[in-house]
Scaffold this motif. Sequence first.
Motif, short mmCIF file in Angstrom:
data_model
loop_
_atom_site.label_atom_id
_atom_site.label_comp_id
_atom_site.label_asym_id
_atom_site.label_seq_id
_atom_site.Cartn_x
_atom_site.Cartn_y
_atom_site.Cartn_z
N ALA A 9 0.86 -0.58 0.16
CA ALA A 9 0.10 0.28 -0.19
C ALA A 9 1.13 1.54 0.12
O ALA A 9 0.61 2.31 -0.85
CB ALA A 9 -1.33 -0.05 1.09
N LEU A 10 1.85 1.31 0.85
CA LEU A 10 3.33 2.84 0.98
C LEU A 10 3.72 2.27 -0.35
O LEU A 10 3.73 3.89 -1.24
CB LEU A 10 4.16 2.02 1.65
N ASN A 11 4.02 1.70 -1.28
CA ASN A 11 4.29 1.58 -2.92
C ASN A 11 3.85 1.98 -3.64
O ASN A 11 4.24 2.89 -4.51
CB ASN A 11 5.17 -0.19 -3.10
N ALA A 12 2.74 1.54 -3.52
CA ALA A 12 0.86 2.25 -4.45
C ALA A 12 1.13 3.52 -4.25
O ALA A 12 0.87 4.34 -5.13
CB ALA A 12 0.07 1.19 -4.41
N MET A 50 -7.67 6.00 -10.64
CA MET A 50 -6.89 5.30 -10.44
C MET A 50 -6.72 5.12 -8.50
O MET A 50 -6.14 4.50 -8.55
CB MET A 50 -5.73 5.93 -10.97
N PHE A 51 -6.82 5.75 -8.08
CA PHE A 51 -7.11 5.64 -6.36
C PHE A 51 -8.08 4.79 -6.08
O PHE A 51 -7.86 3.89 -5.40
CB PHE A 51 -7.55 7.01 -5.86
N PHE A 52 -8.83 4.33 -6.36
CA PHE A 52 -10.11 3.51 -6.53
C PHE A 52 -9.46 2.48 -6.60
O PHE A 52 -9.82 1.50 -6.30
CB PHE A 52 -11.49 3.89 -6.84
N LEU A 53 -9.64 2.18 -8.37
CA LEU A 53 -8.75 0.84 -8.56
C LEU A 53 -8.01 0.43 -8.19
O LEU A 53 -7.54 -1.09 -7.84
CB LEU A 53 -8.49 2.03 -10.17
N GLY A 54 -6.62 0.93 -7.66
CA GLY A 54 -6.09 0.46 -6.37
C GLY A 54 -6.28 -0.15 -5.77
O GLY A 54 -5.85 -0.84 -5.30
N LEU A 55 -7.22 1.19 -4.60
CA LEU A 55 -7.76 0.59 -3.86
C LEU A 55 -8.36 -1.11 -2.97
O LEU A 55 -8.70 -2.05 -2.54
CB LEU A 55 -8.82 1.66 -3.14
N ILE A 56 -8.91 -0.65 -5.12
CA ILE A 56 -9.88 -2.53 -4.67
C ILE A 56 -9.01 -4.00 -5.11
O ILE A 56 -9.11 -4.54 -4.72
CB ILE A 56 -10.71 -1.47 -6.22
N LEU A 57 -7.80 -2.76 -5.98
CA LEU A 57 -6.67 -4.05 -6.27
C LEU A 57 -5.91 -5.06 -5.08
O LEU A 57 -5.81 -6.18 -4.73
CB LEU A 57 -6.07 -3.59 -7.15
N LEU A 58 -5.83 -3.20 -3.81
CA LEU A 58 -5.21 -4.00 -2.91
C LEU A 58 -6.02 -5.13 -1.83
O LEU A 58 -5.56 -5.68 -1.22
CB LEU A 58 -4.87 -2.43 -2.45
N GLU A 66 0.68 -6.30 -7.12
CA GLU A 66 2.06 -6.11 -7.50
C GLU A 66 2.40 -5.81 -8.50
O GLU A 66 3.73 -5.32 -8.45
CB GLU A 66 2.56 -6.43 -6.35
N LYS A 67 2.42 -7.22 -9.02
CA LYS A 67 2.38 -6.65 -10.63
C LYS A 67 2.17 -5.27 -11.50
O LYS A 67 3.27 -5.05 -12.13
CB LYS A 67 1.65 -7.76 -11.37
N SER A 137 0.54 -8.89 -15.51
CA SER A 137 1.85 -7.79 -15.23
C SER A 137 1.82 -6.43 -16.23
O SER A 137 1.65 -6.87 -17.28
CB SER A 137 3.38 -9.56 -15.75
N ARG A 138 3.04 -5.75 -15.21
CA ARG A 138 2.67 -4.60 -16.24
C ARG A 138 4.28 -4.56 -17.81
O ARG A 138 3.72 -4.23 -18.57
CB ARG A 138 3.02 -3.52 -15.43
N THR A 139 5.13 -5.64 -17.28
CA THR A 139 6.28 -6.44 -18.33
C THR A 139 5.05 -7.60 -18.66
O THR A 139 4.41 -7.86 -18.35
CB THR A 139 6.78 -6.04 -16.98
#
Length: 226
Positions: A9-12, A50-58, A66-67, A137-139
């Motif tokens: 969460a901190l990294n995100a 983006m914030f809410f999508l990241g929160l849902i993924l977390l 993480e990917k 993955s992003r890569t």
Amino acid sequence: MQHSKYKLALNALIKYFMGLVIVSLLLFIPAGTVSYVNGWLFIALLFIPMFFLGLILLIKSPKLLEKRLNSKEKRKTQSKVVAVSGIAFMISFLMAGIDYRFKLTVVPYWIVAAASVVLLISYGLYAEVMRENAYLSRTVEVQENQQVIDTGLYGIVRHPMYMATLLLFLSIPLVLCSWISFAIMLVYPIVIVARIKDEEQLLEKELNGYKEYKNKVKYRLIPFIW
């Protein structure tokens, strides 16, 4: 487990706020003012979802989050693609601010409104692709136990994530009210084609069933076109 989730969460959050600051600097410094309304419109349209999508993924899929935070490419072709698209992205933002400052071009309000809708739709597609594909993955890589996904959006085109990002990237300059920025961003479709061709070479070699999937789903990026 809980500790690693807090670390994720901190990294995100760090990457989120770094992105917000960088985008703001790239837009408002060239514009010479913080009264660049279209700049604020774009920031709201991009960073709030983006914030809410990241929160849902977390909460629901921390491994996928993480990917998505890992952007270091291992393949040389993909590294070049990422570098070129990143440079185009930054120049596009800079020119949008300069365009606003000197009133070089004007995008009609109805196009700005339409582009804003397209941007939100593209983000919805982005979220749906992540829901459908846990290996996203992003890569460019083939992961352990990865399987071919051939339903949902993957039953329409082979690379729905790139389809979503194409819509997203091409709508951004129009939301920012700059034809100059839009012209620069036209580099992205060329870049994404190169990325897809290289990625498919890897997937054919290393992902079981991908050749059969290519025969089933004919179009890579845009239905009925390519």
